[in-house]
Design a protein around this motif. Sequence first.
Motif, PDB file in Angstrom:
ATOM      1  N   THR A 234       0.564  -1.452   0.518  1.00 23.49           N
ATOM      2  CA  THR A 234       0.244  -0.097   0.514  1.00 23.49           C
ATOM      3  C   THR A 234       1.168   0.858  -0.418  1.00 23.49           C
ATOM      4  O   THR A 234       2.091   1.272   1.093  1.00 23.49           O
ATOM      5  CB  THR A 234      -1.003  -0.251   1.074  1.00 23.49           C
ATOM      6  OG1 THR A 234      -1.980  -0.804   1.172  1.00 23.49           O
ATOM      7  CG2 THR A 234      -1.727   1.703   1.331  1.00 23.49           C
ATOM      8  N   GLU A 235       0.773   2.286  -1.571  1.00 28.30           N
ATOM      9  CA  GLU A 235       1.790   3.257  -0.900  1.00 28.30           C
ATOM     10  C   GLU A 235       1.050   4.249  -0.099  1.00 28.30           C
ATOM     11  O   GLU A 235      -0.077   4.417   0.419  1.00 28.30           O
ATOM     12  CB  GLU A 235       1.270   3.894  -2.292  1.00 28.30           C
ATOM     13  CG  GLU A 235       1.850   3.424  -3.439  1.00 28.30           C
ATOM     14  CD  GLU A 235       3.130   3.631  -3.907  1.00 28.30           C
ATOM     15  OE1 GLU A 235       4.165   4.810  -3.330  1.00 28.30           O
ATOM     16  OE2 GLU A 235       3.853   3.026  -4.735  1.00 28.30           O
ATOM     17  N   PRO A 236       2.280   4.648   0.806  1.00 27.42           N
ATOM     18  CA  PRO A 236       2.145   5.496   1.790  1.00 27.42           C
ATOM     19  C   PRO A 236       1.236   7.027   0.652  1.00 27.42           C
ATOM     20  O   PRO A 236       1.177   7.263  -0.255  1.00 27.42           O
ATOM     21  CB  PRO A 236       3.797   5.955   2.863  1.00 27.42           C
ATOM     22  CG  PRO A 236       4.374   5.309   1.484  1.00 27.42           C
ATOM     23  CD  PRO A 236       4.038   4.992   0.484  1.00 27.42           C
ATOM     24  N   SER A 237       1.102   8.320   2.348  1.00 23.53           N
ATOM     25  CA  SER A 237       0.144   9.321   1.122  1.00 23.53           C
ATOM     26  C   SER A 237       1.760  10.282   0.339  1.00 23.53           C
ATOM     27  O   SER A 237       2.155  10.404   1.297  1.00 23.53           O
ATOM     28  CB  SER A 237      -0.813  10.289   2.114  1.00 23.53           C
ATOM     29  OG  SER A 237      -0.908   9.715   3.025  1.00 23.53           O
ATOM     30  N   PRO A 238       1.272  11.284  -0.196  1.00 21.50           N
ATOM     31  CA  PRO A 238       2.073  11.501  -0.937  1.00 21.50           C
ATOM     32  C   PRO A 238       2.535  12.614  -0.228  1.00 21.50           C
ATOM     33  O   PRO A 238       1.997  13.012   1.047  1.00 21.50           O
ATOM     34  CB  PRO A 238       1.540  12.448  -2.230  1.00 21.50           C
ATOM     35  CG  PRO A 238      -0.114  12.162  -2.418  1.00 21.50           C
ATOM     36  CD  PRO A 238      -0.362  11.071  -1.362  1.00 21.50           C
ATOM     37  N   VAL A 239       3.810  12.688  -0.291  1.00 19.56           N
ATOM     38  CA  VAL A 239       4.695  13.780   0.791  1.00 19.56           C
ATOM     39  C   VAL A 239       5.243  15.318  -0.493  1.00 19.56           C
ATOM     40  O   VAL A 239       5.594  15.065  -1.568  1.00 19.56           O
ATOM     41  CB  VAL A 239       5.982  13.070   1.297  1.00 19.56           C
ATOM     42  CG1 VAL A 239       7.019  14.713   2.005  1.00 19.56           C
ATOM     43  CG2 VAL A 239       5.762  12.070   1.770  1.00 19.56           C
ATOM     44  N   ARG A 240       4.595  16.389   0.658  1.00 16.17           N
ATOM     45  CA  ARG A 240       5.063  18.137   0.108  1.00 16.17           C
ATOM     46  C   ARG A 240       6.056  18.266   0.072  1.00 16.17           C
ATOM     47  O   ARG A 240       7.046  18.607   1.049  1.00 16.17           O
ATOM     48  CB  ARG A 240       3.661  18.353  -0.165  1.00 16.17           C
ATOM     49  CG  ARG A 240       2.390  18.325  -1.016  1.00 16.17           C
ATOM     50  CD  ARG A 240       1.460  19.350  -0.105  1.00 16.17           C
ATOM     51  NE  ARG A 240       1.319  19.273   1.176  1.00 16.17           N
ATOM     52  CZ  ARG A 240       1.022  20.747   1.177  1.00 16.17           C
ATOM     53  NH1 ARG A 240       0.847  21.709   0.797  1.00 16.17           N
ATOM     54  NH2 ARG A 240       0.456  20.649   3.041  1.00 16.17           N
ATOM     55  N   PRO A 241       6.720  18.649  -0.997  1.00 12.57           N
ATOM     56  CA  PRO A 241       8.180  19.848  -0.222  1.00 12.57           C
ATOM     57  C   PRO A 241       7.759  20.355   1.200  1.00 12.57           C
ATOM     58  O   PRO A 241       9.371  20.749   1.869  1.00 12.57           O
ATOM     59  CB  PRO A 241       8.476  20.609  -1.820  1.00 12.57           C
ATOM     60  CG  PRO A 241       8.196  19.431  -2.749  1.00 12.57           C
ATOM     61  CD  PRO A 241       6.756  19.001  -2.161  1.00 12.57           C
ATOM     62  N   ALA A 242       7.107  21.278   0.716  1.00 10.94           N
ATOM     63  CA  ALA A 242       6.633  22.297   1.614  1.00 10.94           C
ATOM     64  C   ALA A 242       6.634  21.389   3.268  1.00 10.94           C
ATOM     65  O   ALA A 242       7.090  22.136   4.241  1.00 10.94           O
ATOM     66  CB  ALA A 242       5.445  22.940   1.949  1.00 10.94           C
ATOM     67  N   THR A 243       5.928  20.310   3.602  1.00  9.18           N
ATOM     68  CA  THR A 243       5.692  19.800   4.248  1.00  9.18           C
ATOM     69  C   THR A 243       7.159  19.502   4.901  1.00  9.18           C
ATOM     70  O   THR A 243       7.289  19.208   6.074  1.00  9.18           O
ATOM     71  CB  THR A 243       4.995  18.329   4.234  1.00  9.18           C
ATOM     72  OG1 THR A 243       3.603  18.659   3.694  1.00  9.18           O
ATOM     73  CG2 THR A 243       5.205  17.433   5.798  1.00  9.18           C
ATOM     74  N   LEU A 244       8.243  18.988   3.926  1.00  5.66           N
ATOM     75  CA  LEU A 244       9.188  18.482   4.832  1.00  5.66           C
ATOM     76  C   LEU A 244      10.235  19.750   4.749  1.00  5.66           C
ATOM     77  O   LEU A 244      11.043  19.186   6.518  1.00  5.66           O
ATOM     78  CB  LEU A 244      10.212  17.739   3.053  1.00  5.66           C
ATOM     79  CG  LEU A 244       9.826  16.464   2.888  1.00  5.66           C
ATOM     80  CD1 LEU A 244      10.421  16.368   1.665  1.00  5.66           C
ATOM     81  CD2 LEU A 244       9.666  15.651   3.949  1.00  5.66           C
ATOM     82  N   MET A 245      10.019  21.055   4.642  1.00 11.54           N
ATOM     83  CA  MET A 245      10.835  22.405   5.131  1.00 11.54           C
ATOM     84  C   MET A 245       9.720  22.814   6.485  1.00 11.54           C
ATOM     85  O   MET A 245      10.839  23.171   6.817  1.00 11.54           O
ATOM     86  CB  MET A 245      10.592  23.272   3.894  1.00 11.54           C
ATOM     87  CG  MET A 245      11.182  23.238   2.923  1.00 11.54           C
ATOM     88  SD  MET A 245      10.839  24.081   1.585  1.00 11.54           S
ATOM     89  CE  MET A 245      11.491  26.004   2.698  1.00 11.54           C
ATOM     90  N   ALA A 246       8.748  22.389   6.604  1.00  2.22           N
ATOM     91  CA  ALA A 246       8.102  22.411   8.008  1.00  2.22           C
ATOM     92  C   ALA A 246       8.646  21.908   8.897  1.00  2.22           C
ATOM     93  O   ALA A 246       8.635  21.965  10.324  1.00  2.22           O
ATOM     94  CB  ALA A 246       6.732  22.534   7.759  1.00  2.22           C
ATOM     95  N   HIS A 247       8.625  20.620   9.216  1.00  2.00           N
ATOM     96  CA  HIS A 247      10.058  20.475  10.591  1.00  2.00           C
ATOM     97  C   HIS A 247      11.491  19.680   9.878  1.00  2.00           C
ATOM     98  O   HIS A 247      11.881  19.325  10.095  1.00  2.00           O
ATOM     99  CB  HIS A 247       9.233  19.139  10.777  1.00  2.00           C
ATOM    100  CG  HIS A 247       7.627  19.207  10.754  1.00  2.00           C
ATOM    101  ND1 HIS A 247       7.342  19.836  12.252  1.00  2.00           N
ATOM    102  CD2 HIS A 247       6.503  18.557  10.037  1.00  2.00           C
ATOM    103  CE1 HIS A 247       6.396  19.865  12.248  1.00  2.00           C
ATOM    104  NE2 HIS A 247       5.426  19.786  11.351  1.00  2.00           N
ATOM    105  N   SER A 248      11.955  20.302   8.765  1.00  2.00           N
ATOM    106  CA  SER A 248      13.308  20.019   8.232  1.00  2.00           C
ATOM    107  C   SER A 248      13.487  18.688   8.438  1.00  2.00           C
ATOM    108  O   SER A 248      14.363  17.483   9.327  1.00  2.00           O
ATOM    109  CB  SER A 248      14.141  20.599   9.677  1.00  2.00           C
ATOM    110  OG  SER A 248      14.224  21.704   9.563  1.00  2.00           O
ATOM    111  N   THR A 249      12.758  17.599   7.502  1.00  2.00           N
ATOM    112  CA  THR A 249      12.604  15.939   7.556  1.00  2.00           C
ATOM    113  C   THR A 249      13.052  15.722   5.532  1.00  2.00           C
ATOM    114  O   THR A 249      13.463  16.029   5.326  1.00  2.00           O
ATOM    115  CB  THR A 249      11.048  15.244   7.217  1.00  2.00           C
ATOM    116  OG1 THR A 249      10.560  16.347   8.276  1.00  2.00           O
ATOM    117  CG2 THR A 249      10.960  14.385   7.545  1.00  2.00           C
TER     118      THR A 249
END
Length: 318
Positions: A234-249
């Motif tokens: 099962t594919e995980p949810s798509p991840v947006r670049p802004a989400t990565l930046m929000a937590h430095s992930t």
Amino acid sequence: MRAIQITEFGGPEVLTVTELPDPAAGPGHLLIDVSRAGVNYADTHQAEDSYVSASTLPMVPGGEVVGTTTGGRRVVALVGTGGYAEKAVASEALAWDVPDAVDDVTALGMIVQGASAWLLLRRSVHLEPGESVVVHAAAGGVGSLAVQLAKARGAGRIIATASSANKRDLALDLGADVAVDANEPDLTAALIEANGGRRVDTVLEMTGGTVTDQSLRALAPFGRLAFYGMASRTEPSPVRPATLMAHSTTIAGMWLAHVFRLPGDVMRTALDDLFGLAVAGRLRVVAGGEYGLSEARRAHEDLRARRTTGKLVLDPSR
């Protein structure tokens, strides 16, 4: 020779024992009398043609073997396909000598699962001493070794997840500090609670779907998640670049085949380290079960149903 051959893609039912001509080793290759063949989750994807690289038919599955060459060397080797058989051919560049003190199951456990755990911790999440690490499927082949390697690298807190009490007990026995039920409805909260109320630094993830989603939400700032499989399909949810930046992930993917594109013999370095730790008694491969060649279907059924722990192998002699 006896071998498992696939003539149509599908589930465990397509694995059929048959008689095939012995393979021949050309220049730069070794003919190996197989004493044990490894069984990996990737093999189930190979059988249904859902793996990272496409499969072609007819095919003898199985990507790893341990045995003796015609020249008398005891080696463990990556073969791509052809492992579920009495004899297999491997490139000399993908075969490594096995120390006498290392048994067949340990040798097979190191070449894919051990090397994967080694690379995930060192290259993908760059685990630093004192950092926390979540190891999903911690009783599995990669997970059980990742728990031990994380401890050897000085992880601050090792959080294991597994789907049964027995598997969680195994993870604790291997060195995990705490074990969490993989089926927790709110896995994010459970992981943070297991880390003393703090978000986690690193995650090794191979399940997919909501497990990936909830693990990402449990990461601390500058947290890293390494994704190396999708057992749930099962594919995980798509991840947006802004989400990565929000937590430095940081999210990394790891496929073992890419290790051979790195400069230098990284695989040899990894195996030397892994075999050395095993001989010293600091790293053990959990034997997950031995099946005869005629039991390959059952091995795949058990693996897909998550009934197994540790390293599964096939014995081609029966």
